[in-house]
Write an enzyme that holds these catalytic residues in place. Structure first.
Site, PDB file in Angstrom:
ATOM      1  N   LYS A  68      -6.008  -5.970  -3.840  1.00  0.00           N
ATOM      2  CA  LYS A  68      -6.452  -6.044  -5.241  1.00  0.00           C
ATOM      3  C   LYS A  68      -7.130  -4.758  -5.713  1.00  0.00           C
ATOM      4  O   LYS A  68      -7.105  -4.430  -6.894  1.00  0.00           O
ATOM      5  CB  LYS A  68      -7.409  -7.229  -5.420  1.00  0.00           C
ATOM      6  CG  LYS A  68      -6.748  -8.586  -5.166  1.00  0.00           C
ATOM      7  CD  LYS A  68      -7.787  -9.712  -5.139  1.00  0.00           C
ATOM      8  CE  LYS A  68      -7.141 -11.062  -4.875  1.00  0.00           C
ATOM      9  NZ  LYS A  68      -8.148 -12.132  -4.701  1.00  0.00           N
ATOM     10  N   TYR A 190       2.645 -11.059  -6.220  1.00  0.00           N
ATOM     11  CA  TYR A 190       1.280 -11.218  -5.700  1.00  0.00           C
ATOM     12  C   TYR A 190       1.311 -11.609  -4.209  1.00  0.00           C
ATOM     13  O   TYR A 190       0.597 -11.020  -3.384  1.00  0.00           O
ATOM     14  CB  TYR A 190       0.534 -12.267  -6.538  1.00  0.00           C
ATOM     15  CG  TYR A 190      -0.832 -12.599  -5.988  1.00  0.00           C
ATOM     16  CD1 TYR A 190      -1.913 -11.740  -6.164  1.00  0.00           C
ATOM     17  CD2 TYR A 190      -1.042 -13.770  -5.252  1.00  0.00           C
ATOM     18  CE1 TYR A 190      -3.156 -12.040  -5.637  1.00  0.00           C
ATOM     19  CE2 TYR A 190      -2.287 -14.074  -4.724  1.00  0.00           C
ATOM     20  CZ  TYR A 190      -3.336 -13.201  -4.917  1.00  0.00           C
ATOM     21  OH  TYR A 190      -4.567 -13.492  -4.383  1.00  0.00           O
ATOM     22  N   VAL A 259      -8.926 -12.292   3.113  1.00  0.00           N
ATOM     23  CA  VAL A 259      -8.967 -13.396   4.085  1.00  0.00           C
ATOM     24  C   VAL A 259      -8.193 -13.100   5.379  1.00  0.00           C
ATOM     25  O   VAL A 259      -8.211 -13.900   6.303  1.00  0.00           O
ATOM     26  CB  VAL A 259      -8.497 -14.752   3.488  1.00  0.00           C
ATOM     27  CG1 VAL A 259      -9.448 -15.235   2.416  1.00  0.00           C
ATOM     28  CG2 VAL A 259      -7.066 -14.675   2.990  1.00  0.00           C
TER      29      VAL A 259
HETATM   30  N1  GLN Z   1      -3.530 -14.215  -0.647  1.00  0.00           N
HETATM   31  C1  GLN Z   1      -4.831 -14.792  -0.658  1.00  0.00           C
HETATM   32  C2  GLN Z   1      -4.926 -15.829  -1.770  1.00  0.00           C
HETATM   33  O1  GLN Z   1      -4.403 -15.574  -2.802  1.00  0.00           O
HETATM   34  C3  GLN Z   1      -5.849 -13.721  -0.873  1.00  0.00           C
HETATM   35  C4  GLN Z   1      -7.251 -14.252  -0.961  1.00  0.00           C
HETATM   36  C5  GLN Z   1      -8.245 -13.361  -0.298  1.00  0.00           C
HETATM   37  O2  GLN Z   1      -7.931 -12.529   0.534  1.00  0.00           O
HETATM   38  N2  GLN Z   1      -9.505 -13.600  -0.604  1.00  0.00           N
HETATM   39  O3  GLN Z   1      -5.495 -16.871  -1.640  1.00  0.00           O
END
Ligand code: GLN
Length: 305
Positions: A68, A190, A259
C-alpha cells in the site's frame, strides 16, 4: 556504525516475542508459515552501499499491506494532492478491514492504509496505468535492483477465494460512487499486489525514496519533498492501523505493516529498515517486528522524536 553488535542485541530482544502472536489465518496460504522466522535489513540512503541484515533477511515473504505504501507513492507521483479528495489522512481507530466505518463515512476511507483506502488507490493506479499490479511489480524491481521479484499465485488465489470482506468493502465503495473501474478488476489487482513475495533487503531498498525525501534509487525525483513527507506522516498515524498510537509511543518512526509479518520503517535522511516476523498481534502487526524496531530505536536513538 557497529551493525553486528546492534543485530545481536535486537535478535536477543525479539526471542520472547517470537513465541507470542499468531500467523495470519484468514488467508489460508499464509497460515502455514513458520512463526519463529525473523529477519531484519537496513538500507542506507546511498543505493550503491550494500544493505546490512541479519537472520532470515534474504527469505522472501508475502508483502501484503506493505504494497500500500508503494501504490500510494505511484498515485501521488501522478496525481499530487488531488488524491486526498478521495481518501482521508486521519487515524482510523478501527480495524484495517472495517466495513462499519466506511459506511458511516459515506465511502471516503479514513486513510490510504486501511483496506478501503488501498482499494481506492489501486483503482486510481489501474486507471492511470491500465495494469496496477504490473506497474507496482516493475517499480519494486527497479527500486530494489532485483529483477526476479514476482507475484505468488497461490497467495493471490487463496486471498481471492476467501476475501469476502475486501469484496464487501469494494462493493460498498462502488455503491458510494468511489471507484472508476469494475469491482472485480479492482479486487483482482489488489489481491495480486498483496501477493508479491519479497525479502527484507529488497523491501528496505525499495522504500529508500521515503528516506531520501522523494528521490528514487537512481537519484531522479519520484515525489516532491512535501509528498514524501505526507506519506511518512500518514504512515505514522495509520501505517500500523488502530495500533499506530502504541507503535509511535514505542518506536517513534513512520512505518507500515503487513499481515505477512513485514514492517517497513523510515528514518528520514538516514536509512530504511525492514523487519519480518510472521506471528501477529490482534491488530495484524508483527510482534517480533515491533519489538525489534522498539529495541533498534532505543539503542540507536534513531526515533524521529
Ligand atoms: N491482503 C490483506 C487484506 O486485504 C492485507 C491486509 C494487511 O496486510 N494488513 O486483508
Amino acid at each position: 556504525m557497529d551493525y553486528r553488535g546492534l543485530f545481536e542485541d535486537v535478535t536477543r530482544a525479539v526471542q520472547p516475542a517470537l513465541a507470542g502472536g499468531r500467523v495470519a489465518q484468514y488467508i489460508p496460504a499464509l497460515a502455514s508459515v513458520d512463526p519463529s522466522r525473523f529477519g531484519l535489513a537496513i538500507a542506507e540512503l546511498n543505493h550503491r552501499s550494500k544493505p546490512h541484515g541479519t537472520g532470515d533477511w534474504l527469505e522472501p515473504f508475502s508483502i501484503q499491506s506493505l504494497s500500500k505504501v508503494f501504490t500510494l507513492a505511484l498515485v501521488l507521483a501522478a496525481d499530487g494532492d488531488t488524491l486526498w479528495t478521495r481518501v482521508g489522512k486521519e487515524p482510523s481507530g478501527a480495524p484495517f478491514n472495517s466495513l462499519a466505518q466506511l459506511e458511516r463515512e459515506h465511502g471516503i476511507p479514513r486513510n490510504p492504509f486501511v483496506n478501503a483506502g488501498a482499494l481506492v488507490v489501486t483503482d486510481r493506479l489501474l486507471t492511470l496505468t491500465g495494469d496496477a499490479r504490473g506497474a507496482l511489480r516493475d517499480f519494486l524491481r527497479t527500486e530494489s535492483g532485483n529483477p526476479r521479484i514476482d507475484f505468488d499465485a497461490e497467495v493471490a488465489f487463496s486471498e481471492s477465494r476467501h476475501g469476502h470482506r475486501n469484496a464487501a468493502l469494494a462493493h460498498l465503495l462502488a455503491d458510494h460512487g468511489r471507484l472508476d473501474n469494475p469491482v472485480p478488476d479492482v479486487l483482482d489487482h489488489y489481491f495480486w499486489q498483496c501477493s508479491l513475495a519479497m525479502n527484507c533487503r529488497d523491501l528496505a531498498r525499495a522504500a529508500g525514496f521515503l528516506a531520501r525525501h522523494g528521490l528514487r534509487a537512481d537519484a531522479t525525483r519520484l515525489l516532491t519533498r512535501s509528498e514524501a513527507k505526507r506519506i511518512n506522516a500518514v504512515m505514522l498515524i495509520g501505517g500500523t492501523y488502530d495500533a499506530a498510537g502504541e507503535f509511535a509511543h514505542r518506536v517513534g518512526l513512520p512505518a507500515k505493516s503487513g499481515v505477512g509479518g513485514g514492517i517497513i520503517a523510515v528514518i528520514p535522511g538516514r536509512c530504511t529498515v525492514c523487519t519480518w516476523g510472521p506471528a501477529l498481534d490482534h491488530h495484524g502487526n508483527s510482534t517480533a517486528g515491533i519489538t525489534a524496531l522498539d529495541t533498534l530505536t532505543t539503542l540507536t536513538g534513531w526515533s524521529i522524536f
